[in-house]
Design a protein around this motif. Structure first.
Motif, PDB file in Angstrom:
ATOM      1  N   GLY A  30      17.568 -18.006  29.134  1.00 39.59           N
ATOM      2  CA  GLY A  30      17.931 -18.354  27.768  1.00 39.59           C
ATOM      3  C   GLY A  30      17.645 -17.261  26.758  1.00 39.59           C
ATOM      4  N   GLN A  31      16.616 -16.445  27.009  1.00 40.32           N
ATOM      5  CA  GLN A  31      16.146 -15.559  25.950  1.00 40.32           C
ATOM      6  C   GLN A  31      16.081 -14.084  26.285  1.00 40.32           C
ATOM      7  N   LYS A  32      16.021 -13.741  27.546  1.00 37.15           N
ATOM      8  CA  LYS A  32      15.758 -12.325  27.842  1.00 37.15           C
ATOM      9  C   LYS A  32      17.032 -11.478  27.944  1.00 37.15           C
ATOM     10  N   SER A  33      16.896 -10.224  27.593  1.00 41.18           N
ATOM     11  CA  SER A  33      17.988  -9.256  27.700  1.00 41.18           C
ATOM     12  C   SER A  33      18.144  -8.814  29.157  1.00 41.18           C
ATOM     13  N   ALA A  34      19.209  -8.087  29.415  1.00 44.78           N
ATOM     14  CA  ALA A  34      19.494  -7.653  30.779  1.00 44.78           C
ATOM     15  C   ALA A  34      18.356  -6.823  31.393  1.00 44.78           C
ATOM     16  N   VAL A  35      17.849  -5.836  30.669  1.00 44.72           N
ATOM     17  CA  VAL A  35      16.734  -5.037  31.227  1.00 44.72           C
ATOM     18  C   VAL A  35      15.530  -5.904  31.478  1.00 44.72           C
ATOM     19  N   GLU A  36      15.211  -6.744  30.517  1.00 43.33           N
ATOM     20  CA  GLU A  36      14.056  -7.614  30.678  1.00 43.33           C
ATOM     21  C   GLU A  36      14.199  -8.487  31.924  1.00 43.33           C
ATOM     22  N   ARG A  37      15.395  -8.994  32.141  1.00 42.92           N
ATOM     23  CA  ARG A  37      15.610  -9.852  33.311  1.00 42.92           C
ATOM     24  C   ARG A  37      15.369  -9.094  34.597  1.00 42.92           C
ATOM     25  N   VAL A  38      15.947  -7.910  34.696  1.00 39.62           N
ATOM     26  CA  VAL A  38      15.797  -7.144  35.931  1.00 39.62           C
ATOM     27  C   VAL A  38      14.338  -6.755  36.142  1.00 39.62           C
ATOM     28  N   ALA A  39      13.687  -6.304  35.088  1.00 33.37           N
ATOM     29  CA  ALA A  39      12.282  -5.921  35.202  1.00 33.37           C
ATOM     30  C   ALA A  39      11.435  -7.120  35.629  1.00 33.37           C
ATOM     31  N   THR A  40      11.675  -8.259  34.998  1.00 37.61           N
ATOM     32  CA  THR A  40      10.939  -9.475  35.353  1.00 37.61           C
ATOM     33  C   THR A  40      11.157  -9.832  36.817  1.00 37.61           C
TER      34      THR A  40
END
Lengths: 229, 229
Positions: B143-153
């Motif tokens: 719902g909230q994270k950007s593409a980089v954030e998602r991959v890093a997570t």
DNA sequence: CGATTCCTTGACTGACCTCAAGTGCCGTGG
DNA sequence: CCACGGCACTTGAGGTCAGTCAAGGAATCG
């Protein structure tokens, strides 16, 4: 003592599984509590010390980033269980969307009673499985659906959860316990986008929105189509 | 008879709760089964008739739209429980990401045994609560994270779940059980976007990707920053 | 009846998606 | 061992949908 006997959700909450003497035991630890709309019951990151049942009203579970983005993770209605038993700190807040009544226990008290009450755990398991189903349905929505689809899905879901009845023409009317901002947080959108999608659904004749929080579903089949089913 | 005694996940799956005679009872109903990578164990919309434990390998739960969009809803590792006990048809598929071994029961068999086994239900409850926590963490991501954030997570989550150890410099290396397309389905992104974010993380020196499925986390703190923590 | 708050609408920006063309990896067969 | 083909991944160019910023309108409260 028998606050439980008169409890509005006595028949539907997880307590329903308990025998009278177990109820008495649990009720000794329980605190009935009123929460005003907007009030926070549990803070994100608190060592989750509270669990309980919703007696009346609607609450949300939510999480947020350091920079203020907010996501609603779940919605709790009367007879729903809130909180996280069995020791983990959950990074979630619980906030009342409407004035609400809840019945709370400290986690340790509840855990102790639950350990010796298979029927209670069974009820809780069933409820948790349903929550999980719902969370996954929402993951799907957040991961794959477009803005219109999200809003349409949300309205249909609301109608069902609130048990809004259809009149003879199949028209369904109900009041949302959500403002636009709150809808946006559930759907992973911004308030502006939610607003635009609602006007879009309105102008295409699928719904009406006579007042801020009132929704009328004029064409359920059409709305389901718009929701991506 | 005592297939269970030699089971690789004997100590960590929910069966761990059972006494020897109960194990025997359950094992009479269980079927050990091999699944090849890519094979589907349960089809979306099947009246969910199977439940079970993962013994070896990795599987995914997923759902898809009529028009082919796919979202991964959960990932099951050895000793994880799969399927939906207590009668609901879950609109989910279970697909093996690697060759896998599972131990399956019909839902009705399992339900019957579970009803009379409080410790089993307790274990299952704990596991379900964890699944719910994880689903909600992922809701937040979607719902909230950007593409980089998602991959890093995702990479951090993988490193933890696979139990990849850090060497003396804090460098963590491991092999993903996912191709890019599969990562995309977990993260609610497209394969191209995933690929671009990985190159971005690579060029910023936080990770390395020496081969298709190998990941090396060079700077965990930096990656956590990129993940939005 | 004014003030505040919430909602709607508009113009613009930007992140991610789509479509399309490489590039490199890996197994197969010569 | 190297040549080949296929597949998975990467990279690029352009489009679209939702986000951002900003202003205007409508409901609700005192």
């Amino acid at each position: 003592m028998d606050a439980c006997a008169q409890c509005a959700v006595r028949e539907s909450a997880i307590c329903h599984s308990l025998t009278d003497d177990k109820i008495a035991e649990l009720s000794r630890h329980g605190h009935r509590r009123s929460v005003r709309r907007g009030q926070t019951l549990v803070w994100e990151g608190d060592e989750s010390l509270l669990v309980g049942n919703v007696i009346e009203g609607v609450l949300k579970l939510s999480a947020s980033t350091w920079d203020g983005r907010d996501q609603t993770l779940g919605i709790a209605y009367p007879s729903d269980f809130i909180g996280r038993p069995f020791g983990t700190k959950s990074r979630q807040s619980v906030v009342a969307l409407t004035d609400a009544e809840v019945c709370t226990f400290t986690r340790s008290d509840f855990d102790a009673v639950a350990q010796n009450n298979p029927p209670l755990e069974h009820k809780l398991l069933q409820r948790t499985l349903m929550d999980l189903d719902h969370a996954r349905q929402w993951m799907f929505l957040l991961g794959q659906k477009s803005a219109v689809e999200r809003v349409a899905t949300f309205l249909l879901d609301m109608a069902d959860r609130l048990g809004a009845p259809a009149d003879e023409d199949g028209v369904i009317a109900f009041d949302l316990p959500f403002g636009r901002q709150e809808m946006a947080e559930v759907l992973g959108l911004t308030i502006e986008t939610v607003s635009r999608q609602i006007t879009k659904l309105r102008t295409s004749g699928l719904i009406d929105a006579p007042s801020r929080r009132t929704v009328v579903i004029l064409d359920r089949d059409g709305l389901e189509e718009a929701a991506g089913y």
